[in-house]
Design a protein around this motif. Structure first.
Motif: not given
Length: 67
Positions: A1-11, A31-40
């Motif tokens: 599942m993705g966002r129509v507006q873009g993948p970074r809408e949570g940010y 959808g991602s649990d990467s360390p980079e996303h956690k840090k950001e």
């Protein structure tokens, strides 16, 4: 599942919330649990991020119980 507006809408939403409200807890369930996303997420003011439902419940419960 993705966002129509873009993948970074949570940010995007986090940034808008933090412009007016620094106190409301903000957790990202993505959808991602990467360390980079956690840090950001942390750098942008989120209390946590995960892609696992159990982890989300645990993070929110821990946050609420310490307040």
């Amino acid at each position: 599942m993705g966002r129509v507006q873009g993948p970074r809408e949570g940010y995007v939403l986090l940034e808008k919330v933090r412009q007016t409200d620094k106190a409301t807890p903000y957790f990202i369930y993505a959808g991602s649990d990467s360390p980079e996303h956690k840090k950001e997420a942390e750098q942008r003011g989120a209390q946590g991020t995960t892609n696992r439902p159990h982890d989300l419940i645990e993070m929110v419960t821990k946050y609420v119980s310490h307040k």
